[in-house]
Design an enzyme around this catalytic site. Sequence first.
Site, PDB file in Angstrom:
ATOM      1  N   GLY A   1      10.084 -46.794 -27.133  1.00 19.72           N
ATOM      2  CA  GLY A   1      11.121 -47.676 -27.895  1.00 19.72           C
ATOM      3  C   GLY A   1      10.895 -46.860 -29.482  1.00 19.72           C
ATOM      4  O   GLY A   1      10.459 -45.900 -29.609  1.00 19.72           O
ATOM      5  N   ASN A   2      11.282 -47.781 -30.477  1.00 25.49           N
ATOM      6  CA  ASN A   2      11.029 -47.336 -31.920  1.00 25.49           C
ATOM      7  C   ASN A   2      10.357 -48.386 -32.741  1.00 25.49           C
ATOM      8  O   ASN A   2      10.220 -49.499 -32.495  1.00 25.49           O
ATOM      9  CB  ASN A   2      12.339 -46.698 -32.276  1.00 25.49           C
ATOM     10  CG  ASN A   2      13.346 -47.532 -32.445  1.00 25.49           C
ATOM     11  OD1 ASN A   2      13.443 -48.527 -33.114  1.00 25.49           O
ATOM     12  ND2 ASN A   2      14.354 -47.419 -31.598  1.00 25.49           N
ATOM     13  N   ARG A   3      10.125 -48.172 -33.835  1.00 24.04           N
ATOM     14  CA  ARG A   3       9.562 -49.141 -34.653  1.00 24.04           C
ATOM     15  C   ARG A   3      10.605 -50.056 -35.685  1.00 24.04           C
ATOM     16  O   ARG A   3      10.215 -50.485 -36.564  1.00 24.04           O
ATOM     17  CB  ARG A   3       8.460 -48.360 -35.815  1.00 24.04           C
ATOM     18  CG  ARG A   3       7.164 -47.794 -34.922  1.00 24.04           C
ATOM     19  CD  ARG A   3       6.138 -47.365 -35.866  1.00 24.04           C
ATOM     20  NE  ARG A   3       6.601 -46.498 -36.692  1.00 24.04           N
ATOM     21  CZ  ARG A   3       6.739 -46.375 -37.913  1.00 24.04           C
ATOM     22  NH1 ARG A   3       6.513 -47.607 -38.465  1.00 24.04           N
ATOM     23  NH2 ARG A   3       7.157 -45.267 -38.641  1.00 24.04           N
TER      24      ARG A   3
END
Length: 405
Positions: free
Chosen positions: A201-203
């Site tokens: 995923g990403n932030r």
Amino acid sequence: MRIVVGITGGIAAYKAVGVVRGLVLAGHDVHVVATEAALKFVGRPTLEAMSRNLVHTDLYDGVAEVRHVALGQSADLIIVAPATANTIAKIAAGTADDLLGTTILASTAPLVLAPAMHTEMWSNAATVANIATLRERGVHILGPASGQLTGADSGLGRMVEPDELVAAALAIVGPRDLAGLRFLVTAGGTREPLDPVRFIGNRSSGKQGVAIARAAAARGAEVLLVVANIEDADILNGIAAGGGIEVQEVSTTAELRDAVHAASPAADVVVMTAAVADYRPETVAEVKIKKEVAGDTLDLHLVRNPDILKELTGARPAGQTIIGFAAETEPDRDALLELGRAKAARKGVDLLVINRVGWSEGFGTERNAIIVVSGAGDIVAEAEGLKDAVAHCILDLVPDLRSSP
Ligand code: PMT
């Protein structure tokens, strides 16, 4: 804008400090009118420090400048927070035995009340009738919210949270230049599962996309907000209550793609703020990947995800406006701009919002710094500030964009 904040005597008066601060930070000239009872809950020095103006309480102060009506006459907006049952009754009856009463009676500005009281007082027939009277007169009632009250009880009666109140109150007096437009906004970050318990995923927190959705709705648009994995419930707080925004939750890029393609034909404006995973694992393990089986290293084979934004611009209905984002780590401004210009051309968007991202920039922060370029690569706007303010700056470009051939 010149805003009068009336503070009355309830325990929620402490929250009014946040309201005053939010309005000042948004650039407004805030004048506090506090009742004597309010000052038993929150101190005058606090309110003066936060509002950067003197706090007014007494009907007989500033008589030479006719202050009992001057504050109301010169206000662009009046917010009473908290509004106790007593104050609501007094405003409904039109009494003018204190400075807040005379200020409200002397004003033609929009009036916003944020009620706060125990559930029984809120549902009492007298309060119900007073609220109905005020609503009929065009007074805006924001809240109350439900939750823990001052004692052991909980229920309807909490004052709405300060930032929500500030945003909603400002929206009431803001421009309605996007009325009649349907927006599709994406927010958050997609996740690609590796197995039932892990993902890539990403932030992205969703803050910037949600700010755009809120700002568009505040300016009169009807918004479908497709959110991917927004973990902090506060970010979506009050959206359902606020009106004008429908929320649809997704998780993977495939789900986001389906949701966006289903909604985009009906959208006048699409804003792709979501951080979309460019790659996904080619296969998703049915059971948790075990290190005993995988060994000391684990190779992941990733495949490209479709570029949703490019698909949208490739199949856009006539008259649709498409805005993309570019998240870049490039530190040099000129090089950053070149990356953005190339992305704008490649993706075929009308506007591209370039923001620098990194460990402490862009993702998850309260603030953002953007350069907006047109499809042709010209700089059309730049902004730096809270994500709400940045959202408005982007939306300021939409009416002109839609009216130009
Ligand atoms: O959510 P926050 O914490 O507030 O952070 C906000 C943000 C930094 C995530 C946001 O401002 C932002 O930059 N969003 C875009 C993130 C991104 O995916 O950028 P990109 O440069 O990789 O993609 C360019 C554009 O193509 C984006 O509009 C993206 O939505 C879209 N895209 C990307 C890949 C893909 N497969 N499909 C797409 O549609």
